[in-house]
Structure formats: structure tokens, C-alpha cells
Design an enzyme around this catalytic site. Structure first.
Site, short mmCIF file in Angstrom:
data_model
loop_
_atom_site.label_atom_id
_atom_site.label_comp_id
_atom_site.label_asym_id
_atom_site.label_seq_id
_atom_site.Cartn_x
_atom_site.Cartn_y
_atom_site.Cartn_z
N HIS A 102 -4.29 1.23 7.59
CA HIS A 102 -2.94 1.79 7.57
C HIS A 102 -2.86 2.96 6.57
O HIS A 102 -2.36 4.03 6.89
CB HIS A 102 -1.93 0.69 7.22
CG HIS A 102 -0.50 1.15 7.19
ND1 HIS A 102 0.42 0.77 8.15
CD2 HIS A 102 0.16 1.95 6.31
CE1 HIS A 102 1.58 1.34 7.85
NE2 HIS A 102 1.45 2.05 6.74
N GLU A 103 -3.40 2.73 5.36
CA GLU A 103 -3.31 3.77 4.32
C GLU A 103 -4.22 4.95 4.66
O GLU A 103 -3.86 6.10 4.44
CB GLU A 103 -3.66 3.21 2.94
CG GLU A 103 -2.73 2.10 2.44
CD GLU A 103 -1.24 2.40 2.66
OE1 GLU A 103 -0.83 3.57 2.53
OE2 GLU A 103 -0.50 1.46 2.98
N GLN A 146 2.90 10.03 1.35
CA GLN A 146 4.22 9.36 1.39
C GLN A 146 5.11 9.76 0.21
O GLN A 146 6.32 9.57 0.27
CB GLN A 146 4.04 7.83 1.38
CG GLN A 146 3.45 7.31 2.69
CD GLN A 146 3.34 5.81 2.66
OE1 GLN A 146 2.39 5.25 2.11
NE2 GLN A 146 4.32 5.14 3.23
N GLY A 187 0.83 -1.20 0.00
CA GLY A 187 0.00 0.00 0.00
C GLY A 187 0.87 1.25 0.00
O GLY A 187 2.02 1.20 0.42
N HIS A 239 -2.64 7.24 7.03
CA HIS A 239 -1.69 8.16 6.38
C HIS A 239 -2.39 9.44 5.93
O HIS A 239 -1.81 10.52 5.98
CB HIS A 239 -1.06 7.50 5.14
CG HIS A 239 0.17 6.68 5.44
ND1 HIS A 239 1.28 7.20 6.04
CD2 HIS A 239 0.46 5.37 5.17
CE1 HIS A 239 2.21 6.25 6.14
NE2 HIS A 239 1.73 5.12 5.63
N CYS A 266 6.00 -0.09 7.52
CA CYS A 266 5.59 1.01 6.65
C CYS A 266 6.78 1.41 5.79
O CYS A 266 7.90 1.47 6.29
CB CYS A 266 5.14 2.18 7.52
SG CYS A 266 4.68 3.65 6.58
N LEU A 267 6.52 1.70 4.52
CA LEU A 267 7.59 2.12 3.62
C LEU A 267 8.24 3.42 4.08
O LEU A 267 9.39 3.70 3.75
CB LEU A 267 7.06 2.28 2.18
CG LEU A 267 6.56 1.00 1.50
CD1 LEU A 267 5.93 1.33 0.15
CD2 LEU A 267 7.71 0.01 1.32
ZN ZN Z 1 2.67 3.31 5.69
#
Ligand code: ZN
Length: 169
Positions: free
Chosen positions: A134-135, A50, A45, A138, A92-93
Site C-alpha cells: 500500500h505504501e 500524502q 502507514g 503511494h 487509506c488516510l
Molecule cells: Zn494510503
């Protein structure tokens, strides 16, 4: 085009994102780039903040491209229902190298617009429910680290600060 992914500590990641008014060619390009960036990472995701864009757009594919129908594009998503509880490891990225167990509802129903601006309603449980939450976190400026409590959170934040100081973040 693959876009650089911002890391924990960047202001854009910690502020709420604005709704999209209209699916313009710029938004379509953003979505294409986000999909490409997510697959390249690889991740399941990615949310627009991000990649430094403070808009309510996110992409998810828990199959990471293996399932041809796995890609979900969501613009201005909202929760319709949330229930149950799951406790799983999450990463998380934007927080590379760190994982922690996060408590989340185990089932969600989400509504939003797809990449053509058409409204969709999607139900998800397990990993998909986790990815949705999670997304969508963000889009509100919340990272999984912010959902941790006490020492678990302090340890990660302290390690990130140390990495930042030494130019390794
Ligand atoms: Zn994330």
C-alpha cells in the site's frame, strides 16, 4: 510536527515520487513528522506524497506504536520478492471514510534504506505485506482506489466527486 494529510484528488498523490539522493536534516525532519502524523491519525502507514512531499519515503507500524520494535522507516524501497495472494479490506488516510477489498500478494520481501541510510531487507506477510504494498503504491502515485475495478471503483470516485463539489472533501 503533525503535517496535514492530502486527500484523493490532490496532484501530489497521483504522481510518481522521486528517489532520495541523501539523508539530509530535512529528510530526517520529514521522517520524524511522518511518524508523528501516522500515530496521531492513527494509521498503520504513511507515505511522503500524502503529506505533499514527492519523495520515496514511507513509514509503517502495524502495531500503531504498541510494539517498541514495530516502526519501519523506508527510504527508496524496492520489492525483492512478491508471492501468494490475499484479499482483505483496505482503507487509506488519504481516502477517509472509504474501504474496499483489494487483491494483493500475501508475502513480500522489501529492501531499502533505513533512516540512517543503511540498507535493510525485510520480509512481511499478511497485514505487513499489505502495508508494504500500500505504501509503496503511494510512491508510484497509486492509491488503493486505483487497484479496484469497474463498479467498485466508480462508486467511490463518484462519491468523492460529490463530496468535493459540496466542499466536504
Ligand atoms: Zn494510503
Amino acid at each position: 510536527m503533525i503535517r496535514p494529510i492530502l486527500k484523493y484528488g490532490d496532484d501530489t498523490l497521483h504522481a510518481p515520487a522521486a528517489p532520495v539522493d541523501e539523508i539530509t536534516p530535512d529528510i530526517e525532519r520529514l521522517i520524524d513528522d511522518m511518524v508523528q502524523t501516522m500515530y496521531a491519525a492513527p494509521g498503520i502507514g504513511l507515505a511522503a506524497p500524502q503529506v505533499g512531499v514527492p519523495l520515496r519515503v514511507a513509514v509503517i507500524d502495524i502495531s500503531v506504536g504498541r510494539d517498541p520494535d514495530g516502526l519501519i522507516v523506508m527510504v527508496n524501497p524496492e520489492f525483492v520478492e512478491r508471492d501468494g495472494m490475499q484479499l482483505e479490506e483496505e482503507g487509506c488516510l488519504s481516502v477517509p471514510g472509504f474501504n474496499a477489498t483489494v487483491v494483493r500478494p500475501s508475502r513480500v520481501v522489501v529492501k531499502g534504506l533505513d533512516r540512517s541510510g543503511v540498507e535493510f531487507v525485510r520480509e512481511g506477510s499478511g497485514l505487513l505485506a499489505r502495508a508494504f504494498q500500500h505504501e509503496m503504491d503511494h510512491l508510484d502515485g497509486t492509491l488503493f482506489v486505483d487497484r479496484l475495478r469497474g463498479i467498485k471503483r466508480d462508486v467511490i470516485v463518484r462519491k468523492i466527486r460529490k463530496l468535493s463539489r459540496t466542499g466536504k472533501w
